[in-house]
Design a protein around this motif. Structure first.
Motif, PDB file in Angstrom:
ATOM      1  N   UNK A 189       1.147 -70.682  66.884  1.00  0.00           N
ATOM      2  CA  UNK A 189       2.066 -69.552  67.050  1.00  0.00           C
ATOM      3  C   UNK A 189       1.702 -68.405  66.118  1.00  0.00           C
ATOM      4  N   UNK A 190       1.229 -68.730  64.929  1.00  0.00           N
ATOM      5  CA  UNK A 190       0.793 -67.690  63.995  1.00  0.00           C
ATOM      6  C   UNK A 190      -0.374 -66.895  64.583  1.00  0.00           C
ATOM      7  N   UNK A 191      -1.311 -67.582  65.214  1.00  0.00           N
ATOM      8  CA  UNK A 191      -2.437 -66.896  65.853  1.00  0.00           C
ATOM      9  C   UNK A 191      -1.953 -65.944  66.949  1.00  0.00           C
ATOM     10  N   UNK A 192      -0.856 -66.303  67.606  1.00  0.00           N
ATOM     11  CA  UNK A 192      -0.366 -65.515  68.736  1.00  0.00           C
ATOM     12  C   UNK A 192       0.517 -64.344  68.313  1.00  0.00           C
ATOM     13  N   UNK A 193       0.938 -64.316  67.054  1.00  0.00           N
ATOM     14  CA  UNK A 193       1.829 -63.251  66.592  1.00  0.00           C
ATOM     15  C   UNK A 193       1.083 -61.927  66.494  1.00  0.00           C
ATOM     16  N   UNK A 194       1.548 -60.937  67.227  1.00  0.00           N
ATOM     17  CA  UNK A 194       0.876 -59.641  67.260  1.00  0.00           C
ATOM     18  C   UNK A 194       1.220 -58.778  66.045  1.00  0.00           C
ATOM     19  N   UNK A 195       2.385 -59.020  65.481  1.00  0.00           N
ATOM     20  CA  UNK A 195       2.866 -58.127  64.436  1.00  0.00           C
ATOM     21  C   UNK A 195       2.666 -58.730  63.047  1.00  0.00           C
ATOM     22  N   UNK A 196       2.025 -57.933  62.202  1.00  0.00           N
ATOM     23  CA  UNK A 196       1.683 -58.363  60.841  1.00  0.00           C
ATOM     24  C   UNK A 196       2.901 -58.848  60.053  1.00  0.00           C
ATOM     25  N   UNK A 197       3.974 -58.090  60.046  1.00  0.00           N
ATOM     26  CA  UNK A 197       5.121 -58.452  59.211  1.00  0.00           C
ATOM     27  C   UNK A 197       5.801 -59.729  59.692  1.00  0.00           C
TER      28      UNK A 197
END
Length: 274
Positions: A189-197
């Motif tokens: 899921x971290x790999x899929x997160x588009x937003x840095x924050x």
């Protein structure tokens, strides 16, 4: 062997930039060895000519994204404000640095180990960890150890890790490994997160991961180029040269690259004196 010509690319600067700790210079001039995850690479450079000693498939599928080869770093350098004499000098010093796309799990453990540590000691700690818990592999005549997976590292106790020199970080490693294996924080899921924050906030759920460590992981694994890790060196620079704050708006989408130029300049360049 794959031979390519690359601008704004320096193996020496990448090796010494403080973002990867399993890369070292060999006895051969301008030749380096690198272990990333379970991959081994020998690589050399003469001017802008870089030789990758690997197969075509491995070069295209693994090392091109790893070294961010397809990105034009000249475009980032052109964005630097010419009136900012400090940042201009930092960029000139480290203009061969690339932001590497490294394995997320490896970067989580690596930057837990990096806390209150120097580069030499980080390297030795990581190597001991790999020898103890990783898999022994071979590339030609070269033997090396892979970075241990969460499953391989799950057998490590806090006491064993302390004996390997991890100090107080041993507890963070044990607890973080358990959290990942339990699914409390998902690497996928971290790999899929588009937003840095959002990714940064999620990483900070892990034991021992504060803002600086989360920013390092976001930058060097997830390639969130707005991540701006602040350690002692960077804090001193901000206090001395950017009292009104770093010009974030100007460098939106590339703040992490500017941070690396500054970090390298302070650590290695004329400012670092090492």
């Amino acid at each position: 062997m794959i031979t390519v010509e690359l601008d704004n690319f320096s193996l020496r600067e990448i090796c010494r930039s403080g973002q990867c700790f399993r890369m070292h210079e060999t006895a051969e001039n301008n030749t380096y060895e690198l272990v990333a995850g379970d991959k081994y690479l020998k690589i050399s450079q003469a001017g802008s000519i870089v030789n990758f000693y690997c197969s075509d498939v491995e070069f295209i599928c693994y090392w091109v994204p790893y070294f961010d080869i397809d990105s034009d770093y000249g475009r980032y350098i052109e964005k630097v404000n010419p009136r900012d004499t400090y940042l201009s000098a930092a960029v000139q010093c480290g203009n061969g640095i690339r932001i590497l796309r490294q394995d997320l799990w490896e970067m989580i453990i690596t930057f837990l180990i990096s806390q209150q540590n120097n580069i030499s000691r980080i390297r030795s700690c990581i190597e001991r960890l790999c020898v103890r818990y990783g898999e022994k592999l071979k590339a030609g005549d070269t033997e090396y150890y892979s970075f241990p997976t969460p499953q391989q590292l799950s057998v490590a106790t806090e006491e064993e890790l302390r004996r390997l020199g991890m100090g107080y970080r041993a507890r963070y490693i044990v607890e973080t490994t358990r959290s990942i294996l339990a699914g409390e924080v998902s690497l996928e899921k971290l790999y899929q997160m588009k937003y840095y924050r959002r990714a940064r906030k999620e990483l900070m759920k892990l034991s021992g991961v504060g803002e600086k460590v989360a920013d390092c992981i976001c930058l060097f694994a997830l390639h969130h180029m707005d991540a701006f890790p602040i350690d002692t060196h960077i804090r001193q620079v901000l206090d001395e040269h950017y009292r009104r704050g770093f010009p974030n708006r100007r460098y939106h989408g590339m703040r992490g690259i500017m941070q690396q130029y500054i970090f390298y300049y302070e650590l290695i360049g004329e400012r670092g004196k090492i």
